[in-house]
Design a protein around this motif. Structure first.
Motif, PDB file in Angstrom:
ATOM      1  N   SER A 342       0.827  -1.204   0.000  1.00 52.43           N
ATOM      2  CA  SER A 342       0.000   0.000   0.000  1.00 52.43           C
ATOM      3  C   SER A 342       0.860   1.252   0.000  1.00 52.43           C
ATOM      4  N   ALA A 343       1.997   1.184   0.694  1.00 52.71           N
ATOM      5  CA  ALA A 343       2.905   2.333   0.739  1.00 52.71           C
ATOM      6  C   ALA A 343       3.466   2.648  -0.636  1.00 52.71           C
ATOM      7  N   ILE A 344       3.859   1.614  -1.378  1.00 52.65           N
ATOM      8  CA  ILE A 344       4.422   1.847  -2.715  1.00 52.65           C
ATOM      9  C   ILE A 344       3.357   2.405  -3.656  1.00 52.65           C
ATOM     10  N   ILE A 345       2.133   1.904  -3.550  1.00 51.54           N
ATOM     11  CA  ILE A 345       1.042   2.456  -4.353  1.00 51.54           C
ATOM     12  C   ILE A 345       0.860   3.936  -4.030  1.00 51.54           C
ATOM     13  N   GLY A 346       0.856   4.251  -2.741  1.00 54.84           N
ATOM     14  CA  GLY A 346       0.632   5.626  -2.317  1.00 54.84           C
ATOM     15  C   GLY A 346       1.748   6.571  -2.701  1.00 54.84           C
ATOM     16  N   VAL A 347       2.989   6.128  -2.533  1.00 51.81           N
ATOM     17  CA  VAL A 347       4.106   7.021  -2.858  1.00 51.81           C
ATOM     18  C   VAL A 347       4.152   7.294  -4.355  1.00 51.81           C
TER      19      VAL A 347
END
Length: 395
Positions: A342-347
């Motif tokens: 989810s972090a990679i999607i968000g960044v």
């Protein structure tokens, strides 16, 4: 959740947390011209406050996402909301643009907690088409933020200034902190948490970055969302300063596009059941390319405002479909590392969005520069999907 009412309240709180990103960016948009005048700075510099917030939203997800895989979802979430409260107050008290940019960056970092953890919690609970439908439901709830935020911000400007808007954001952060303690529960038990050290948890981001289809989907969504953030950053100046709309009229135009986002997300959920996620995603990317091309043409040929707003509507609303489907496909492949994924999607979304915003101001913000930036972002998203994601699926 044991009852439908508990499930509904859980979804509403989760959707509100997911909406923190758009809320932090959209709520004060109608005040950007006033903010620039009040701090004695230029339009381009005032837009950097949006860029600072988007950078914070992107980088913050890299911090809170992997941390939640190690510590669980609730503790990082509550910490992020408390920091958001303090940062919003700091924005309100800023004496110059430098202080505002610093406070906005911290505000973005903190707001990232709700955005990244809402997706991770959804992945803890759902998979497959159920996950797609839940993402569409989240889009329905947090899609109200792009609709309500600028409308509320524009209305509040009739009796307060831009500083007051940031104090309202502080109050919202406090309310969400209370609701999270009251209504949410831990969805990642200790037995399912990543056993590695914190260093190992963050190092796991590199492993995710090597997964071609996952990264292709992240970048497809990221560049698509970058096009929408270009619209968010440029539209206040284009519609208010060039076309003379009042803050309230601009807010209603912004709200109409938000309704389009919600409708497109619900269409995505229904289409995924019948056709799967890939086919509707391809159609959505094609619509994005056509609509953004029409927007550029409207700017070049100086089309009347109704035509520009129509092209803008379709250029923005299609993100509801692309975002829902690309997020679901990317997250379906990640269970144990849902926070990091989810972090990679968000960044990808917010970092690329932060880069796209100042591009719209090169040579002066206009319909042409806004349209070309949106078009360029969508074309890159289409190319990545075609030559990275689709090629991998067919292989």
């Amino acid at each position: 959740m044991t009852t439908s009412s508990q499930r509904l309240s859980f979804t509403l709180v989760l959707g509100s947390l997911a909406a923190l990103g758009p809320l932090c960016t959209d709520f004060y948009l109608p005040s950007l011209p006033e903010l620039a005048a009040g701090l004695g700075t230029t339009t381009a510099t005032a837009q950097l406050s949006l860029t600072a917030g988007l950078l914070g939203l992107g980088l913050g997800q890299l911090f809170f996402g992997p941390l939640s895989d190690k510590l669980g979802r609730m503790r990082p979430l509550l910490a992020s909301l408390f920091i958001l409260l303090l940062a919003s107050i700091g924005c309100s008290l800023a004496r110059d643009i430098s202080q505002l940019l610093a406070a906005r960056f911290i505000q973005g970092l903190a707001g990232a907690g709700g955005a990244v953890l809402s997706r991770a919690v959804a992945r803890d609970l759902y998979n497959g088409h159920d996950l797609t439908r839940f993402f569409a439901l989240l889009m329905l709830v947090n899609g109200l933020a792009p609709i309500a935020a600028p409308v509320m911000g524009g209305a509040l400007l009739s009796w307060t200034d831009w500083r007051g808007l940031f104090m309202v954001l502080a109050a919202i952060a406090l309310l969400l902190l209370v609701l999270s303690v009251w209504r949410l529960r831990e969805t990642l038990p200790a037995s399912r948490r990543t056993p590695a050290s914190l260093f190992g948890v963050y190092g796991g981001l590199g492993h995710l970055a090597t997964q071609r289809q996952f990264m292709g989907l992240c970048l497809t969504q990221g560049f698509s969302m970058a096009g929408m953030f270009a619209y968010i950053g440029a539209s206040p100046f284009v519609l208010q300063q060039i076309y003379g709309l009042s803050p309230q009229s601009f807010s209603f135009c912004f709200a109409a596009n938000g309704l389009g986002l919600i409708a497109a997300a619900q269409i995505a959920a229904r289409c995924s059941i019948r056709f799967g996620e890939l086919i509707p995603l391809k159609v959505g990317l094609a619509v994005a390319g056509v609509a953004s091309s029409a927007l550029v043409a409207c700017g070049v040929f100086r089309a009347p405002l109704p035509m520009i707003l129509t092209a803008l509507f379709f250029s923005v609303m299609i993100n509801g479909l692309i975002g829902t489907l690309a997020s679901s496909l990317a997250m379906q492949s990640q269970g144990k590392n849902a926070g990091s994924a989810s972090a990679i999607i968000g960044v990808g979304m917010f970092a690329l969005g932060a880069l796209s915003v100042p591009v719209t101001g090169i040579g002066g913000t206009s319909v042409v520069t806004m349209g070309l930036t949106i078009w360029g972002c969508y074309i890159i998203a289409i190319l990545i999907f075609t030559f990275v994601v689709n090629k991998k699926v067919l292989a």
